[in-house]
Design a protein around this motif. Structure first.
Motif, PDB file in Angstrom:
ATOM      1  N   ARG A 101       1.473  -8.915   2.880  1.00  0.00           N
ATOM      2  CA  ARG A 101       0.553  -8.255   1.954  1.00  0.00           C
ATOM      3  C   ARG A 101       1.087  -8.225   0.530  1.00  0.00           C
ATOM      4  N   GLU A 147      -5.895  -8.034   3.373  1.00  0.00           N
ATOM      5  CA  GLU A 147      -5.765  -7.406   4.694  1.00  0.00           C
ATOM      6  C   GLU A 147      -6.332  -8.323   5.778  1.00  0.00           C
ATOM      7  N   LYS A 205      -3.725  -2.166   8.292  1.00  0.00           N
ATOM      8  CA  LYS A 205      -3.760  -0.975   7.440  1.00  0.00           C
ATOM      9  C   LYS A 205      -2.801   0.095   7.959  1.00  0.00           C
ATOM     10  N   THR A 206      -2.767   0.281   9.270  1.00  0.00           N
ATOM     11  CA  THR A 206      -1.873   1.280   9.858  1.00  0.00           C
ATOM     12  C   THR A 206      -0.415   0.916   9.612  1.00  0.00           C
ATOM     13  N   ARG A 229       0.374   1.387   5.906  1.00  0.00           N
ATOM     14  CA  ARG A 229       0.479   2.811   5.560  1.00  0.00           C
ATOM     15  C   ARG A 229       1.800   3.393   6.036  1.00  0.00           C
ATOM     16  N   GLU A 263      -2.147   2.903  -1.209  1.00  0.00           N
ATOM     17  CA  GLU A 263      -2.168   1.452  -1.261  1.00  0.00           C
ATOM     18  C   GLU A 263      -3.350   0.941  -2.085  1.00  0.00           C
TER      19      GLU A 263
END
Length: 187
Positions: A124, A131, A146-147, A150, A170
Motif C-alpha cells: 500500500r 486497496e 483495510k484491517t 489499520r 489512513e
C-alpha cells in the motif's frame, strides 16, 4: 507475440532494484531480500512465456509476497535487521544521524508487524497500490487489507520515534516515514 528469454533478462535487470527494495521492507534483511527476489525471479522465469504482458507486474508482486509468506511460515526464526537501506549507507548529508536513527526505528517497527501486516504496508505505502490492487495481490478481500493496514498503522503509531510522522487516519494520507511513498519519490 510471445515473450523470449531476452525479454525476461531485460525485465529482471530493470526490476531488480525496485524488487529488492520492496523485498527488503518485507523481510527486514538485505541479504534475505536479495535471496527472496532471486527465488521469485527463478519461479517467474519458468512461467515467463505464459504470463500475459499486461499482468507481469501483478504476477511478480504476488509471487514476491507469496514467496515471502512461505519463507516466514517455514522458518519462524527471528532475523537480525539491518538498520539502513543499503543505498543510503554511504550517503552523508545534513541531518544524517537523525535519518539513520529514523531508518533504524522504521526497521524495528516493521519487524514487530505480522508478515501479512508488513505485506500490506509495503504494497500500500511503498509500492503505492490501491486497496483493491493490494487485495488482489494478497488474494484476500479489501476489508482484510483495510484491517491489516489499520492494525499495522496502530502498531507503527505506538512506536515513539515514528508516532509523530504517521497520519492519524489512513484516509487521505499515504505517507509512511522514511519510504518516500505517497510522494512519487523512492528513497
Amino acid at each position: 507475440m510471445p515473450y523470449t528469454n531476452d525479454d525476461f533478462a531485460e525485465y529482471a535487470a530493470g526490476a531488480w532494484p525496485r524488487l529488492v527494495r520492496a523485498a527488503h521492507l518485507l523481510t527486514g534483511d538485505f541479504h534475505e531480500a536479495e535471496d527472496l527476489v532471486q527465488t521469485t525471479l527463478v519461479k517467474v522465469c519458468a512461467r515467463w512465456r505464459r504470463i500475459p504482458r499486461e499482468e507481469v507486474e501483478f504476477y511478480v508482486r504476488r509471487a514476491l509476497v507469496n514467496n515471502n509468506l512461505s519463507r516466514v511460515r517455514k522458518r519462524r526464526v527471528i532475523h537480525l535487521l539491518t538498520p539502513l537501506l543499503p543505498e543510503r549507507v554511504h550517503g552523508r548529508h545534513a541531518g544524517h544521524a537523525e535519518h539513520v536513527e529514523e531508518r533504524a526505528a522504521l526497521a524495528q517497527a516493521l519487524a514487530a508487524l505480522t508478515a501479512r501486516q508488513r505485506a500490506v504496508v509495503v504494497l500500500r505505502y511503498w509500492e503505492d497500490l490501491s486497496e483493491q490492487e493490494t487485495a488482489a495481490v494478497l488474494n484476500c478481500s479489501v476489508g482484510t487489507v483495510k484491517t491489516h493496514a489499520r492494525r499495522a498503522l496502530e502498531s507503527l503509531r505506538a512506536h515513539p520515534v515514528l508516532a509523530h510522522r504517521l497520519p492519524e487516519s489512513e484516509a487521505g494520507s499515504k505517507a509512511v516515514p522514511g519510504t518516500g511513498a505517497g510522494t512519487g519519490a523512492r528513497s
